[in-house]
Design a protein around this motif. Sequence first.
Motif, PDB file in Angstrom:
ATOM      1  N   MET A  52       0.863  -1.171   0.000  1.00  0.00           N
ATOM      2  CA  MET A  52       0.000   0.000   0.000  1.00  0.00           C
ATOM      3  C   MET A  52       0.910   1.235   0.000  1.00  0.00           C
ATOM      4  SD  MET A  52      -0.343   1.872   3.018  1.00  0.00           S
ATOM      5  CE  MET A  52       1.294   2.091   3.686  1.00  0.00           C
ATOM      6  N   PRO A  53       0.388   2.416  -0.391  1.00  0.00           N
ATOM      7  CA  PRO A  53      -1.009   2.731  -0.692  1.00  0.00           C
ATOM      8  C   PRO A  53      -1.363   2.438  -2.145  1.00  0.00           C
ATOM      9  CG  PRO A  53       0.302   4.726  -0.787  1.00  0.00           C
ATOM     10  CD  PRO A  53       1.240   3.635  -0.351  1.00  0.00           C
ATOM     11  N   VAL A  54      -2.673   2.342  -2.353  1.00  0.00           N
ATOM     12  CA  VAL A  54      -3.247   2.283  -3.696  1.00  0.00           C
ATOM     13  C   VAL A  54      -4.393   3.282  -3.734  1.00  0.00           C
ATOM     14  CG1 VAL A  54      -4.560   0.889  -5.336  1.00  0.00           C
ATOM     15  CG2 VAL A  54      -2.613  -0.118  -4.133  1.00  0.00           C
ATOM     16  N   MET A  55      -4.486   4.015  -4.829  1.00  0.00           N
ATOM     17  CA  MET A  55      -5.559   4.992  -5.011  1.00  0.00           C
ATOM     18  C   MET A  55      -6.515   4.515  -6.094  1.00  0.00           C
ATOM     19  SD  MET A  55      -5.516   8.614  -6.921  1.00  0.00           S
ATOM     20  CE  MET A  55      -5.820   7.611  -8.376  1.00  0.00           C
ATOM     21  N   VAL A  56      -7.809   4.688  -5.838  1.00  0.00           N
ATOM     22  CA  VAL A  56      -8.831   4.433  -6.854  1.00  0.00           C
ATOM     23  C   VAL A  56      -9.636   5.720  -7.019  1.00  0.00           C
ATOM     24  CG1 VAL A  56     -10.788   3.027  -7.575  1.00  0.00           C
ATOM     25  CG2 VAL A  56      -8.970   2.001  -6.174  1.00  0.00           C
ATOM     26  N   ASP A  57      -9.554   6.318  -8.199  1.00  0.00           N
ATOM     27  CA  ASP A  57     -10.312   7.532  -8.500  1.00  0.00           C
ATOM     28  C   ASP A  57     -11.588   7.121  -9.226  1.00  0.00           C
ATOM     29  OD1 ASP A  57     -11.331   9.987  -9.116  1.00  0.00           O
ATOM     30  OD2 ASP A  57      -9.612  10.667 -10.298  1.00  0.00           O
ATOM     31  N   HIS A  58     -12.741   7.348  -8.575  1.00  0.00           N
ATOM     32  CA  HIS A  58     -14.025   6.963  -9.163  1.00  0.00           C
ATOM     33  C   HIS A  58     -14.570   8.011 -10.121  1.00  0.00           C
ATOM     34  CE1 HIS A  58     -14.610   3.318  -6.745  1.00  0.00           C
ATOM     35  NE2 HIS A  58     -13.986   3.985  -5.786  1.00  0.00           N
ATOM     36  N   ALA A  59     -13.865   9.125 -10.235  1.00  0.00           N
ATOM     37  CA  ALA A  59     -14.287  10.177 -11.168  1.00  0.00           C
ATOM     38  C   ALA A  59     -13.077  10.726 -11.920  1.00  0.00           C
ATOM     39  CB  ALA A  59     -15.009  11.291 -10.418  1.00  0.00           C
ATOM     40  N   PRO A  60     -12.411   9.885 -12.717  1.00  0.00           N
ATOM     41  CA  PRO A  60     -11.240  10.357 -13.455  1.00  0.00           C
ATOM     42  C   PRO A  60     -11.620  11.382 -14.514  1.00  0.00           C
ATOM     43  CG  PRO A  60     -11.848   8.162 -14.181  1.00  0.00           C
ATOM     44  CD  PRO A  60     -12.713   8.470 -13.003  1.00  0.00           C
ATOM     45  N   ALA A  61     -10.640  12.172 -14.923  1.00  0.00           N
ATOM     46  CA  ALA A  61     -10.895  13.284 -15.840  1.00  0.00           C
ATOM     47  C   ALA A  61     -11.414  12.824 -17.197  1.00  0.00           C
ATOM     48  CB  ALA A  61      -9.625  14.108 -16.025  1.00  0.00           C
ATOM     49  N   ASP A  62     -11.096  11.592 -17.601  1.00  0.00           N
ATOM     50  CA  ASP A  62     -11.551  11.126 -18.911  1.00  0.00           C
ATOM     51  C   ASP A  62     -12.977  10.584 -18.888  1.00  0.00           C
ATOM     52  OD1 ASP A  62     -11.291   8.671 -17.656  1.00  0.00           O
ATOM     53  OD2 ASP A  62      -9.731   7.906 -18.994  1.00  0.00           O
ATOM     54  N   GLY A  63     -13.599  10.599 -17.714  1.00  0.00           N
ATOM     55  CA  GLY A  63     -14.977  10.145 -17.611  1.00  0.00           C
ATOM     56  C   GLY A  63     -15.164   8.650 -17.718  1.00  0.00           C
ATOM     57  N   GLY A  64     -14.071   7.905 -17.727  1.00  0.00           N
ATOM     58  CA  GLY A  64     -14.147   6.460 -17.874  1.00  0.00           C
ATOM     59  C   GLY A  64     -14.324   5.732 -16.559  1.00  0.00           C
ATOM     60  N   LYS A  65     -14.014   4.445 -16.592  1.00  0.00           N
ATOM     61  CA  LYS A  65     -14.158   3.612 -15.405  1.00  0.00           C
ATOM     62  C   LYS A  65     -13.169   4.058 -14.324  1.00  0.00           C
ATOM     63  CE  LYS A  65     -10.947   0.041 -17.039  1.00  0.00           C
ATOM     64  NZ  LYS A  65     -10.795  -1.380 -17.399  1.00  0.00           N
ATOM     65  N   PRO A  66     -13.381   3.631 -13.073  1.00  0.00           N
ATOM     66  CA  PRO A  66     -12.463   4.016 -12.008  1.00  0.00           C
ATOM     67  C   PRO A  66     -11.012   3.726 -12.379  1.00  0.00           C
ATOM     68  CG  PRO A  66     -14.378   2.974 -11.067  1.00  0.00           C
ATOM     69  CD  PRO A  66     -14.517   2.833 -12.556  1.00  0.00           C
ATOM     70  N   LEU A  67     -10.139   4.651 -12.030  1.00  0.00           N
ATOM     71  CA  LEU A  67      -8.726   4.556 -12.379  1.00  0.00           C
ATOM     72  C   LEU A  67      -7.919   4.198 -11.139  1.00  0.00           C
ATOM     73  CD1 LEU A  67      -6.875   6.943 -14.772  1.00  0.00           C
ATOM     74  CD2 LEU A  67      -5.744   6.145 -12.695  1.00  0.00           C
ATOM     75  N   VAL A  68      -7.107   3.160 -11.261  1.00  0.00           N
ATOM     76  CA  VAL A  68      -6.313   2.649 -10.146  1.00  0.00           C
ATOM     77  C   VAL A  68      -4.856   3.025 -10.354  1.00  0.00           C
ATOM     78  CG1 VAL A  68      -5.592   0.596  -8.859  1.00  0.00           C
ATOM     79  CG2 VAL A  68      -7.902   0.709  -9.859  1.00  0.00           C
ATOM     80  N   VAL A  69      -4.230   3.559  -9.311  1.00  0.00           N
ATOM     81  CA  VAL A  69      -2.808   3.905  -9.360  1.00  0.00           C
ATOM     82  C   VAL A  69      -2.136   3.365  -8.104  1.00  0.00           C
ATOM     83  CG1 VAL A  69      -1.089   5.751  -9.526  1.00  0.00           C
ATOM     84  CG2 VAL A  69      -3.307   6.030 -10.647  1.00  0.00           C
ATOM     85  N   PHE A  70      -1.012   2.656  -8.290  1.00  0.00           N
ATOM     86  CA  PHE A  70      -0.204   2.258  -7.137  1.00  0.00           C
ATOM     87  C   PHE A  70       1.149   2.946  -7.209  1.00  0.00           C
ATOM     88  CE2 PHE A  70       0.810  -1.109 -10.249  1.00  0.00           C
ATOM     89  CZ  PHE A  70       2.194  -1.244 -10.126  1.00  0.00           C
ATOM     90  N   GLU A  71       1.919   2.848  -6.152  1.00  0.00           N
ATOM     91  CA  GLU A  71       3.181   3.560  -5.890  1.00  0.00           C
ATOM     92  C   GLU A  71       2.893   5.002  -5.461  1.00  0.00           C
ATOM     93  OE1 GLU A  71       6.249   2.618  -5.435  1.00  0.00           O
ATOM     94  OE2 GLU A  71       5.923   0.544  -6.023  1.00  0.00           O
ATOM     95  N   SER A  72       3.365   5.333  -4.262  1.00  0.00           N
ATOM     96  CA  SER A  72       3.000   6.613  -3.652  1.00  0.00           C
ATOM     97  C   SER A  72       3.420   7.811  -4.494  1.00  0.00           C
ATOM     98  CB  SER A  72       3.598   6.719  -2.246  1.00  0.00           C
ATOM     99  OG  SER A  72       5.009   6.560  -2.279  1.00  0.00           O
ATOM    100  N   GLY A  73       4.587   7.749  -5.137  1.00  0.00           N
ATOM    101  CA  GLY A  73       5.007   8.871  -5.968  1.00  0.00           C
ATOM    102  C   GLY A  73       4.080   9.087  -7.147  1.00  0.00           C
ATOM    103  N   ALA A  74       3.691   7.987  -7.805  1.00  0.00           N
ATOM    104  CA  ALA A  74       2.767   8.082  -8.936  1.00  0.00           C
ATOM    105  C   ALA A  74       1.404   8.596  -8.479  1.00  0.00           C
ATOM    106  CB  ALA A  74       2.623   6.721  -9.613  1.00  0.00           C
TER     107      ALA A  74
END
Length: 243
Positions: A52-74
């Motif tokens: 961890m951590p992992v982030m899930v953005d349920h409202a990404p800028a492209d309007g698509g499906k939830p976007l998942v990002v891992f690695e704290s710097g990213a």
Amino acid sequence: MIDLHYWPTPNGKKVTILLEECGLPYKVVPVNIGQGDQFTDSFLEMNPNHRMPVMVDHAPADGGKPLVVFESGAIMMYIAEKAGRFYPQDLRAKHEVNQWLIWQMANQGPKSGECGHFRRVDQAREGDQTYAITRFTDEVNRLYGVLNNRLYKHRYLAGDQYTIADMICYPWTVNWKFQGQDIEEFPYFKRWFEELGARPAVQKGMAVGADFAVDREKLPPEEQERIRKMLYNQRARPVRVAD
């Protein structure tokens, strides 16, 4: 809404500081690393590196499906870009920030983590750790010197602006005493450290999940041993072949 899969370690606190500074709504999803939540199938779908951590953005800028990002710097680059704050986008300023982000991920975090690990080792059980303790304590001292020299010339790590470069480094410095360091040796770092520590959003971000943490030293010996075996000396996980 952003879901942050989180446990209160320095790598998690970097992200909560940024979220608090940006004022973005987010929900903390606890990942109890002592219980092994990071090894579940659902977590590995988000982060194959089972950290961890992992982030899930349920409202990404492209309007698509939830976007998942891992690695704290990213994650921090993503959130700062989404908010349009703390991450300048002009060529020179952006790469000034980027290099300190990478410095933290490649140097400060790993070396500080190793320093803490070997300073905690039960030497009666694992044997003499003098070489490792000296090696990583000295390396962490060198890294504080890097910060101190940078902050001698600049108010913040990336220059005159407070950015994600500062936020990503700060949580790894709060345990300077346990890392075997003397903050008085680094006056320019100390000035920066105290300024950041006084920021309300930094204080809020650092406090997230304070009620999650467990003092492992107070756990029964058999539970301490279980956690130790699970977290340390991990080896490659085999590929899971679909049925």
